[in-house]
Scaffold this active site. Sequence first.
Site, PDB file in Angstrom:
ATOM      1  N   THR A 235      48.246   9.216  45.308  1.00 46.65           N
ATOM      2  CA  THR A 235      46.846   9.343  44.893  1.00 46.65           C
ATOM      3  C   THR A 235      46.276   7.970  44.607  1.00 46.65           C
ATOM      4  O   THR A 235      47.021   7.032  44.291  1.00 46.65           O
ATOM      5  CB  THR A 235      46.719  10.128  43.573  1.00 46.65           C
ATOM      6  N   ASP A 236      44.963   7.847  44.690  1.00 44.55           N
ATOM      7  CA  ASP A 236      44.340   6.708  44.034  1.00 44.55           C
ATOM      8  C   ASP A 236      44.542   6.949  42.534  1.00 44.55           C
ATOM      9  O   ASP A 236      44.897   8.048  42.101  1.00 44.55           O
ATOM     10  CB  ASP A 236      42.860   6.582  44.401  1.00 44.55           C
TER      11      ASP A 236
END
Length: 815
Positions: A235-236
Amino acid sequence: MTASPPPATVDSLVAGLTLDEKTLLLEGVDAWNTNGVARLGVRRLFVTDGPHGVRKVRDNAGAFGLAEAEPSTSFPTSTTLAKTWNPRLAHEVGAAIGRESAALGVDVLLAPGVNIMRSPLCGRNFEYYSEDPLISGVFGAAFVRGVQSEGVAASVKHFAANSNEDFRFTGDSVVDERALREIYLRAFERIVTEAAPATVMCAYNRLNGTYCSENAELLTGILRDEWGFDGLVMTDWGATRDRVAGLAAGCDLDMPGEVEHNRAELKAAVEDGRLSPETLDRAVGRVLALIDRCAPDTAASVDAAAHAALAEEVAVEGAVLLANDGVLPLSAPGGRLVVVGEMFEKMRFQGAGSSLVSPPEAVSPKDAFERRRIDHAYAPGYRALDAAPDAALESAALAAAAHADTVLFFGGLGDLEESEGFDRTTMALPEAQVRLLSALVDSGAKVVLVLSAGAPVEIPHAEELAAVLLLSLPGMRGGEAAARLLFGEANPSGRLTESWPATAADSSCADDFGRDAVSQYYESIYVGYRFHDRAGTALRYPFGHGQSYTRFEHRELDVTPDGERIHAQVTVTNTGDRDGAEVVQLYVRNNRGRVFKADKELRAFTKTWLAAGASTRVELSFPLADLAYWDVADHGWVLENGEYEVLVAASAADIRLSAPLVVHEGRASLSPYPPAVDLAYAEPPAEVPDAFAALLGRAVPPARRSHRLELEARLADARGSFLGGIMYRAVVGRVQRDFDAALALPASPERDAKVKSAHFVLRMMPSMSLRAMAMSSAGELPYHVAAGLADLGTGHPLRGIRRLLSRRQGQEGNR
Ligand code: BGC
């Protein structure tokens, strides 16, 4: 990279893990480390930003410690790198950053950023390559190969359609299938299929209604099943919404993690059958395979001087001479030279946000002038970190410039105007600079503008300036590069990789950008020059533009189709009296069939160095398949038969040669759209057309801005409510104090880095939601507190209090 271990190794390791250990392995333990399993000898992964240098945060700098990093080379930012049009440099920069990463023990470098520059106003454009997917893909692939050649994994980001900052945490990018494939996914596709990045980072935003972190079509259907990606998706930082949905969609690693709620949710989902153990194990296996694959050579020797020289070479090659009436290059003892603008001594050489690095030194233009003993007078004229005019500085600068033969005005965007975390609202330069520049021009001075900016800006008095040299954000040796170019020690050879409209109102998505959380990508494929070409916009500078101190001529274009590839040859001659480099740009004008198309698209490019008077035969080629468009009826690439044209150009607006190209290997032109779409998109729409829904094939989701404190509401929007206001003031008040404290520090490069970083956080915070804060704070804001506050904010006080009081988050969560 070492080869991946045989699956059995990973499988047997997975088999030996407990459920708790598995859920731990699937998230970070803090901002920069993943969890390990000591009992089995599974080590942690160490990850850092970013695209323009390594940002290894110092051990004592707190969880994020944006401004306090170990020293590392500050390379020109991605937009400058791409403006070289020389992918070899992207490979070398990638390898150099890879080497520095390895020496610092970094396993995964969170780079490159390859999002398409949709609007000139996006605050993060400096970290991206281009508005064009070919440039973005070629540079991204070269960079990834460079990084990974040093045993360090790259993370290509932000997947996908993350085109703004103001709404990045909660916004929805509503993009039609064709624009998605041809524009927004194309660079990722090239990088994944050609350079095999070890990891991909998903974006924060939603794509067509579904958060990228839980978008199965994106993360599995397209990325893995179609493109054959076999690495890990992370994920960011804080991009998770529903961890179970995310894992099922193909998002393996949650960063920065340390969200107990997510672990509890994963366990519960496996136990109650919502998540299959195989899905969980597959993600764990990918984490283990990545650990095994990363082999940073911590004993790698780093040649800091060579890296600094490379940074300088890129800054020189990436600078774009936008205009020149012949005043440049300046001859050394050439009359009275007056330099105006504090950016002369306080050069803005990098952007702010997660890509900020701490270089061991930075050479300002002032340093470089002094090193050359250039006879000049200097007046700051304005403050680099303050947009407001300063009357005393202004009049001192005007007085100094009164008898100048040439005025060099150093200006551009300051760190407070352009950064990750927020978008600009205008392309204008800071007011203080506009006023001073106008006064200088009005006084009749011969003014050369030297610009530092990561994205297009309005150029005041453009027609009256003697020259404009764009440095973009040139890295730690930017001053040296500026001096070399201004005094003719080097010949400018950079070209724009984005169109420069006169104002933001002329850009291709002006009717939508920055309006709302639902971004309507109504312009479809007409992004950048694909828009301006057909709309006939009077651009300040077109895509591909850039001058040289010499001139080039192009002749004898030959085009030879050869099965699956099209080859072109053209003779280029340097007809001037200086050695220089020409960027040969090959566009293909599209068949004018029944399917709407951009006028032309970049299909190949090459940069060629020529001594004064010399000629060369340049070869370019591209796959015939690149001429295909994405057909929404077939859900696939379709090559349309018909008459195309191969164009050799010096910019998108300066076509030098053309040759016909007849394609008969494809199929007859047939529009897959309803007539209303064909009509509305025959020319690029100037505003959101009624047919946008028909183009999407579904209703356009309504923009809904919640003014209550909800999990998914931006703090900026929720602040109107009682509780939202309290939360807003508490959060923004805290970061405002950090910013004020940074401003109060004594002048030093460290103070400037702290000001930039604190400002980035201050401007970013209002666009965060409670959920994004909980997911990105590495445990500082526990999820049950965020969820409890949201309950209170949405009229569920009892549930809210219960949640707030709950200790064991596994007992509450989403259920
Ligand atoms: C940025 C990423 C970055 C990450 C870690 C995020 O806010 O969007 O690009 O890699 O932080 O710093």
